[in-house]
Design a protein around this motif. Structure first.
Motif, PDB file in Angstrom:
ATOM      1  N   ASP A 198     103.627 -84.302 -69.938  1.00 45.73           N
ATOM      2  CA  ASP A 198     102.369 -84.437 -70.665  1.00 45.73           C
ATOM      3  C   ASP A 198     101.268 -83.749 -69.881  1.00 45.73           C
ATOM      4  O   ASP A 198     101.169 -83.900 -68.670  1.00 45.73           O
ATOM      5  N   ALA A 199     100.420 -82.974 -70.584  1.00 43.69           N
ATOM      6  CA  ALA A 199      99.323 -82.269 -69.918  1.00 43.69           C
ATOM      7  C   ALA A 199      98.205 -83.237 -69.563  1.00 43.69           C
ATOM      8  O   ALA A 199      97.927 -84.200 -70.280  1.00 43.69           O
ATOM      9  N   GLN A 200      97.551 -83.002 -68.456  1.00 40.93           N
ATOM     10  CA  GLN A 200      96.395 -83.775 -68.045  1.00 40.93           C
ATOM     11  C   GLN A 200      95.123 -83.035 -68.442  1.00 40.93           C
ATOM     12  O   GLN A 200      95.158 -81.882 -68.864  1.00 40.93           O
ATOM     13  N   GLU A 201      93.994 -83.695 -68.328  1.00 42.59           N
ATOM     14  CA  GLU A 201      92.720 -83.034 -68.590  1.00 42.59           C
ATOM     15  C   GLU A 201      92.508 -81.938 -67.553  1.00 42.59           C
ATOM     16  O   GLU A 201      92.862 -82.103 -66.378  1.00 42.59           O
ATOM     17  N   PRO A 202      91.920 -80.800 -67.955  1.00 45.97           N
ATOM     18  CA  PRO A 202      91.782 -79.689 -67.014  1.00 45.97           C
ATOM     19  C   PRO A 202      90.719 -79.937 -65.955  1.00 45.97           C
ATOM     20  O   PRO A 202      89.799 -80.745 -66.134  1.00 45.97           O
ATOM     21  N   THR A 203      90.862 -79.208 -64.870  1.00 46.84           N
ATOM     22  CA  THR A 203      89.883 -79.206 -63.784  1.00 46.84           C
ATOM     23  C   THR A 203      89.135 -77.890 -63.824  1.00 46.84           C
ATOM     24  O   THR A 203      89.754 -76.821 -63.855  1.00 46.84           O
ATOM     25  N   ARG A 204      87.809 -77.938 -63.831  1.00 50.66           N
ATOM     26  CA  ARG A 204      87.000 -76.723 -63.883  1.00 50.66           C
ATOM     27  C   ARG A 204      86.802 -76.164 -62.469  1.00 50.66           C
ATOM     28  O   ARG A 204      86.328 -76.846 -61.570  1.00 50.66           O
ATOM     29  N   LEU A 205      87.184 -74.928 -62.288  1.00 51.05           N
ATOM     30  CA  LEU A 205      87.001 -74.198 -61.033  1.00 51.05           C
ATOM     31  C   LEU A 205      86.068 -73.028 -61.291  1.00 51.05           C
ATOM     32  O   LEU A 205      86.112 -72.419 -62.359  1.00 51.05           O
ATOM     33  N   THR A 206      85.249 -72.691 -60.324  1.00 51.54           N
ATOM     34  CA  THR A 206      84.371 -71.535 -60.465  1.00 51.54           C
ATOM     35  C   THR A 206      84.700 -70.507 -59.386  1.00 51.54           C
ATOM     36  O   THR A 206      85.166 -70.851 -58.305  1.00 51.54           O
ATOM     37  N   TYR A 207      84.466 -69.235 -59.702  1.00 48.03           N
ATOM     38  CA  TYR A 207      84.714 -68.175 -58.742  1.00 48.03           C
ATOM     39  C   TYR A 207      83.515 -67.246 -58.590  1.00 48.03           C
ATOM     40  O   TYR A 207      83.631 -66.153 -58.047  1.00 48.03           O
ATOM     41  N   GLY A 208      82.355 -67.690 -59.055  1.00 46.63           N
ATOM     42  CA  GLY A 208      81.123 -66.919 -58.947  1.00 46.63           C
ATOM     43  C   GLY A 208      79.972 -67.714 -59.505  1.00 46.63           C
ATOM     44  O   GLY A 208      80.142 -68.837 -59.993  1.00 46.63           O
ATOM     45  N   GLU A 209      78.785 -67.136 -59.453  1.00 45.66           N
ATOM     46  CA  GLU A 209      77.584 -67.846 -59.881  1.00 45.66           C
ATOM     47  C   GLU A 209      77.268 -67.652 -61.351  1.00 45.66           C
ATOM     48  O   GLU A 209      76.471 -68.406 -61.923  1.00 45.66           O
ATOM     49  N   ASP A 210      77.857 -66.659 -61.993  1.00 42.96           N
ATOM     50  CA  ASP A 210      77.579 -66.427 -63.406  1.00 42.96           C
ATOM     51  C   ASP A 210      78.181 -67.549 -64.254  1.00 42.96           C
ATOM     52  O   ASP A 210      79.257 -68.064 -63.933  1.00 42.96           O
ATOM     53  N   PRO A 211      77.518 -67.947 -65.338  1.00 46.59           N
ATOM     54  CA  PRO A 211      78.054 -69.023 -66.188  1.00 46.59           C
ATOM     55  C   PRO A 211      79.430 -68.740 -66.784  1.00 46.59           C
ATOM     56  O   PRO A 211      80.122 -69.673 -67.201  1.00 46.59           O
ATOM     57  N   SER A 212      79.821 -67.477 -66.824  1.00 51.38           N
ATOM     58  CA  SER A 212      81.134 -67.133 -67.372  1.00 51.38           C
ATOM     59  C   SER A 212      82.218 -67.002 -66.318  1.00 51.38           C
ATOM     60  O   SER A 212      83.360 -66.671 -66.650  1.00 51.38           O
ATOM     61  N   GLN A 213      81.901 -67.275 -65.073  1.00 51.62           N
ATOM     62  CA  GLN A 213      82.888 -67.106 -64.001  1.00 51.62           C
ATOM     63  C   GLN A 213      83.532 -68.455 -63.662  1.00 51.62           C
ATOM     64  O   GLN A 213      83.215 -69.077 -62.657  1.00 51.62           O
ATOM     65  N   TRP A 214      84.461 -68.861 -64.539  1.00 45.91           N
ATOM     66  CA  TRP A 214      85.145 -70.124 -64.321  1.00 45.91           C
ATOM     67  C   TRP A 214      86.567 -70.079 -64.870  1.00 45.91           C
ATOM     68  O   TRP A 214      86.916 -69.212 -65.654  1.00 45.91           O
ATOM     69  N   VAL A 215      87.327 -71.043 -64.430  1.00 47.48           N
ATOM     70  CA  VAL A 215      88.716 -71.231 -64.856  1.00 47.48           C
ATOM     71  C   VAL A 215      88.935 -72.720 -65.089  1.00 47.48           C
ATOM     72  O   VAL A 215      88.489 -73.549 -64.286  1.00 47.48           O
ATOM     73  N   ASP A 216      89.588 -73.066 -66.169  1.00 45.83           N
ATOM     74  CA  ASP A 216      90.062 -74.440 -66.366  1.00 45.83           C
ATOM     75  C   ASP A 216      91.537 -74.489 -65.977  1.00 45.83           C
ATOM     76  O   ASP A 216      92.368 -73.765 -66.549  1.00 45.83           O
ATOM     77  N   ARG A 217      91.848 -75.324 -64.981  1.00 47.97           N
ATOM     78  CA  ARG A 217      93.222 -75.463 -64.521  1.00 47.97           C
ATOM     79  C   ARG A 217      93.851 -76.698 -65.157  1.00 47.97           C
ATOM     80  O   ARG A 217      93.363 -77.823 -65.017  1.00 47.97           O
ATOM     81  N   TYR A 218      94.959 -76.470 -65.837  1.00 48.50           N
ATOM     82  CA  TYR A 218      95.735 -77.540 -66.463  1.00 48.50           C
ATOM     83  C   TYR A 218      96.969 -77.773 -65.608  1.00 48.50           C
ATOM     84  O   TYR A 218      97.780 -76.862 -65.415  1.00 48.50           O
ATOM     85  N   ASP A 219      97.114 -78.984 -65.103  1.00 51.31           N
ATOM     86  CA  ASP A 219      98.236 -79.309 -64.230  1.00 51.31           C
ATOM     87  C   ASP A 219      99.259 -80.153 -64.975  1.00 51.31           C
ATOM     88  O   ASP A 219      98.904 -81.090 -65.708  1.00 51.31           O
ATOM     89  N   PRO A 220     100.541 -79.863 -64.783  1.00 47.64           N
ATOM     90  CA  PRO A 220     101.571 -80.717 -65.366  1.00 47.64           C
ATOM     91  C   PRO A 220     101.648 -82.038 -64.615  1.00 47.64           C
ATOM     92  O   PRO A 220     101.182 -82.148 -63.475  1.00 47.64           O
ATOM     93  N   THR A 221     102.232 -83.027 -65.251  1.00 44.63           N
ATOM     94  CA  THR A 221     102.346 -84.326 -64.592  1.00 44.63           C
ATOM     95  C   THR A 221     103.451 -84.332 -63.550  1.00 44.63           C
ATOM     96  O   THR A 221     103.401 -85.088 -62.581  1.00 44.63           O
ATOM     97  N   GLY A 222     104.445 -83.491 -63.730  1.00 43.30           N
ATOM     98  CA  GLY A 222     105.537 -83.405 -62.772  1.00 43.30           C
ATOM     99  C   GLY A 222     105.411 -82.181 -61.892  1.00 43.30           C
ATOM    100  O   GLY A 222     104.339 -81.572 -61.780  1.00 43.30           O
TER     101      GLY A 222
END
Length: 244
Positions: free
Chosen positions: A4-28
């Protein structure tokens, strides 16, 4: 699906509002990482919500999935900023196992480009891509420019014509052969990006000695990003062939 997928974690890689990644981690235990890169002809009107369901579905199947947002034409993107962002986002991958780039349309271009990016001083170092899945990707920027694909989308992205050296850095067709396998999924009835973008790339890649395959799917341009479709199941089936 075994996880089952968990809620994503927001990561940023810069200061611009579009510089982000949502990481979805598996439960296992993770099978590896799939970097999801959305399309939309590199235009700011299209955003990472196009990839969120794909990333969630992949996490439910045991993959760590990164749904990438990046600067696009109209909000600070274009060459080279868009490419810089994809490079930085992939470098957020943290974990063992394969690193697969999965991109749709313009995202297919960026996913395939990412596997060659470390050849160039501008993007040297960082996380290496091990496999590419291009979903109806724009893989020949030169022909797409000449054909005015997307109403001049390549012109807007690059800001220069195909004779400029920037195309040598940006065009996947000019990067064959890659050192990693590339699967190009494309529907013959795609009216947004013609299947020739994939078939011509695969022909050039295989003639150059690379591992590349064209997989024809149904459902036009968009079934590939609908997790309820046969076309998406074909994506999942390809991922299942990748060894951890």
């Amino acid at each position: 699906m075994s996880n089952d997928a968990q809620e994503p974690t927001r990561l940023t890689y810069g200061e611009d509002p579009s510089q982000w990644v949502d990481r979805y981690d598996p439960t296992g235990e993770s099978r590896g990482t799939v970097v999801v890169i959305h399309g939309g002809f590199w235009q700011a009107m299209y955003a990472a919500d196009l990839g969120s369901r794909l990333a969630a579905d992949l996490a439910a199947r045991g993959w760590t999935a990164l749904n990438v947002e990046y600067r696009r034409v109209g909000n600070g993107g274009g060459f080279p900023a868009t490419f810089d962002d994809i490079h930085a986002a992939i470098n957020l991958v943290d974990g063992e196992g394969p690193v697969v780039t999965l991109g749709h349309s313009a995202g297919g271009h960026l996913a395939t480009w990412a596997a060659a990016r470390q050849r160039f001083d501008e993007w040297s170092g960082g996380v290496e891509v091990t496999h590419v899945l291009s979903q109806a990707g724009v893989l020949d920027l030169t022909s797409a420019y000449d054909e005015n694909l997307g109403g001049g989308a390549v012109q807007s992205l690059m800001g220069v014509g195909p004779d400029d050296p920037a195309f040598d850095l940006a065009d996947p067709m000019r990067h064959v052969p890659l050192d990693v396998p590339v699967w190009c999924l494309h529907a013959p009835d795609d009216t947004s990006v013609p299947i020739s973008q994939s078939s011509d790339y695969v022909q050039a890649a295989t003639e150059a000695g690379a591992t590349a395959e064209l997989i024809e799917v149904t459902g036009g341009h968009f079934d590939l990003i609908d997790t309820r479709t046969k076309a998406w199941q074909q994506v999942v089936d390809l991922l299942d062939t990748i060894d951890a």
